[in-house]
Motif scaffolding. Structure first.
Motif, mmCIF file in Angstrom:
data_model
loop_
_atom_site.group_PDB
_atom_site.id
_atom_site.type_symbol
_atom_site.label_atom_id
_atom_site.label_comp_id
_atom_site.label_asym_id
_atom_site.label_seq_id
_atom_site.Cartn_x
_atom_site.Cartn_y
_atom_site.Cartn_z
ATOM 1 N N ARG A 52 0.834 -1.186 0.088
ATOM 2 C CA ARG A 52 0.214 0.038 0.048
ATOM 3 C C ARG A 52 1.031 1.121 0.038
ATOM 4 N N LEU A 53 0.497 2.311 -0.797
ATOM 5 C CA LEU A 53 0.987 3.603 -0.643
ATOM 6 C C LEU A 53 -0.082 4.652 -0.733
ATOM 7 N N VAL A 54 0.331 5.817 -0.341
ATOM 8 C CA VAL A 54 -0.643 7.110 -0.319
ATOM 9 C C VAL A 54 0.006 8.228 -1.104
ATOM 10 N N ILE A 55 -1.003 8.823 -1.866
ATOM 11 C CA ILE A 55 -0.484 10.087 -2.638
ATOM 12 C C ILE A 55 -1.487 11.094 -1.814
ATOM 13 N N PRO A 56 -0.809 11.945 -1.101
ATOM 14 C CA PRO A 56 -1.629 13.023 -0.537
ATOM 15 C C PRO A 56 -1.938 14.106 -1.215
ATOM 16 N N HIS A 57 -3.149 14.416 -1.185
ATOM 17 C CA HIS A 57 -3.727 15.646 -1.812
ATOM 18 C C HIS A 57 -4.473 15.331 -3.020
ATOM 19 N N ASP A 72 -1.845 -5.920 -9.823
ATOM 20 C CA ASP A 72 -3.037 -5.325 -10.151
ATOM 21 C C ASP A 72 -3.131 -4.106 -9.154
ATOM 22 N N PHE A 73 -3.819 -3.162 -9.683
ATOM 23 C CA PHE A 73 -3.772 -1.932 -8.641
ATOM 24 C C PHE A 73 -5.282 -1.620 -8.283
ATOM 25 N N ARG A 74 -5.630 -1.373 -6.962
ATOM 26 C CA ARG A 74 -6.913 -0.733 -6.705
ATOM 27 C C ARG A 74 -6.581 0.741 -5.923
ATOM 28 N N PHE A 75 -7.297 1.524 -6.726
ATOM 29 C CA PHE A 75 -7.073 3.008 -6.403
ATOM 30 C C PHE A 75 -8.403 3.278 -5.701
ATOM 31 N N GLN A 76 -8.050 3.864 -4.363
ATOM 32 C CA GLN A 76 -8.947 4.495 -3.689
ATOM 33 C C GLN A 76 -8.874 6.007 -3.790
ATOM 34 N N TRP A 77 -9.877 6.615 -4.373
ATOM 35 C CA TRP A 77 -9.817 8.203 -4.556
ATOM 36 C C TRP A 77 -10.437 8.822 -3.464
ATOM 37 N N TYR A 78 -9.875 9.596 -2.666
ATOM 38 C CA TYR A 78 -10.733 10.247 -1.607
ATOM 39 C C TYR A 78 -10.628 11.943 -2.310
ATOM 40 N N VAL A 79 -11.732 12.436 -2.328
ATOM 41 C CA VAL A 79 -11.917 13.696 -2.991
ATOM 42 C C VAL A 79 -12.943 14.605 -2.097
ATOM 43 N N PRO A 80 -12.631 15.719 -1.895
ATOM 44 C CA PRO A 80 -13.277 16.775 -1.111
ATOM 45 C C PRO A 80 -14.967 16.885 -1.323
ATOM 46 N N ASN A 81 -15.358 16.285 -2.359
ATOM 47 C CA ASN A 81 -16.817 16.364 -2.737
ATOM 48 C C ASN A 81 -17.245 15.907 -3.822
ATOM 49 N N LYS A 82 -18.287 15.859 -4.241
ATOM 50 C CA LYS A 82 -18.785 14.802 -5.588
ATOM 51 C C LYS A 82 -18.855 15.879 -6.823
ATOM 52 N N ARG A 83 -18.301 16.995 -6.916
ATOM 53 C CA ARG A 83 -18.316 17.980 -7.995
ATOM 54 C C ARG A 83 -18.001 17.151 -9.353
ATOM 55 N N LYS A 84 -16.775 16.511 -9.244
ATOM 56 C CA LYS A 84 -16.131 15.895 -10.444
ATOM 57 C C LYS A 84 -16.419 14.428 -10.904
ATOM 58 N N ASP A 85 -16.778 14.131 -11.927
ATOM 59 C CA ASP A 85 -16.959 12.911 -12.425
ATOM 60 C C ASP A 85 -16.150 11.965 -12.096
ATOM 61 N N LYS A 86 -16.420 10.650 -11.754
ATOM 62 C CA LYS A 86 -15.602 9.792 -11.456
ATOM 63 C C LYS A 86 -14.290 9.294 -12.609
ATOM 64 N N VAL A 92 -4.930 9.912 -2.531
ATOM 65 C CA VAL A 92 -5.294 8.727 -3.655
ATOM 66 C C VAL A 92 -4.566 7.468 -2.722
ATOM 67 N N VAL A 93 -5.223 6.532 -2.272
ATOM 68 C CA VAL A 93 -4.503 5.351 -1.587
ATOM 69 C C VAL A 93 -4.410 4.188 -2.905
ATOM 70 N N ILE A 94 -3.334 3.559 -2.878
ATOM 71 C CA ILE A 94 -3.290 2.699 -3.975
ATOM 72 C C ILE A 94 -2.865 1.438 -3.243
ATOM 73 N N GLU A 95 -3.268 0.338 -3.389
ATOM 74 C CA GLU A 95 -2.921 -1.036 -3.382
ATOM 75 C C GLU A 95 -2.521 -1.630 -4.296
ATOM 76 N N LEU A 96 -1.256 -2.234 -4.160
ATOM 77 C CA LEU A 96 -0.481 -2.874 -5.206
ATOM 78 C C LEU A 96 -0.794 -4.290 -4.766
ATOM 79 N N VAL A 97 -1.558 -5.203 -5.563
ATOM 80 C CA VAL A 97 -1.756 -6.487 -5.488
ATOM 81 C C VAL A 97 -1.226 -7.314 -6.273
ATOM 82 N N THR A 98 -0.139 -8.286 -5.516
ATOM 83 C CA THR A 98 0.711 -9.209 -6.117
ATOM 84 C C THR A 98 -0.030 -10.544 -6.388
#
Length: 129
Positions: free
Chosen positions: A5-10, A62-76, A120-126
């Motif tokens: 796992r790794l995290v990209i802040p902001h 395999d990559f599992r991206f968990q996108w944490y955003v401040p609101n729902k204004r942008k399309d996924k 963004v939290v990224i899980e790298l699945v081996t």
């Protein structure tokens, strides 16, 4: 299977803003790509300094991206465009040698709202034990 796992802040640049910048000035778009890729590479390098490493026998990932955003204004789909910056950051930091089919498996995206801590939290699945 092992998960790293790794995290990209902001937040990272979304597709709509990137395309608008590209249409107005191609040099501006190149600058945005460079800045976002660098931000990702710095976060990935920090994770590598804490022990994150990928071995050839674990590829493709395999990559599992968990996108944490401040609101729902942008399309996924516009949010998930930032995968490009993340994968290029993995290359720039030396975590992976290439982002072709041999190294990159499947993607899974999940979206959450976190007004106080976008990231963004990224899980790298081996595929190996």
């Amino acid at each position: 299977m092992k998960i790293k796992r790794l995290v990209i802040p902001h937040e990272l640049m979304d597709l709509n803003r990137y395309v608008n910048a590209e249409r107005s000035n191609r040099f501006q778009a190149a600058k945005i790509k460079k800045e976002n890729t660098y931000r990702c590479a710095v976060a990935i390098k920090a994770a590598m300094n804490e022990g994150l490493k990928i071995y050839d026998e674990e590829l493709p990932l395999d990559f599992r991206f968990q996108w944490y955003v401040p609101n729902k204004r942008k399309d996924k789909d516009n949010i998930a465009f930032a995968k490009k910056f993340i994968l290029d950051g993995m290359l720039q930091s030396g975590l992976i040698e290439n982002d072709g089919w041999k190294q990159v498996g499947n993607f899974k995206d999940e979206f959450y709202v976190d007004k106080e801590n976008p990231r963004v939290v990224i899980e790298l699945v081996t595929r190996t034990e």
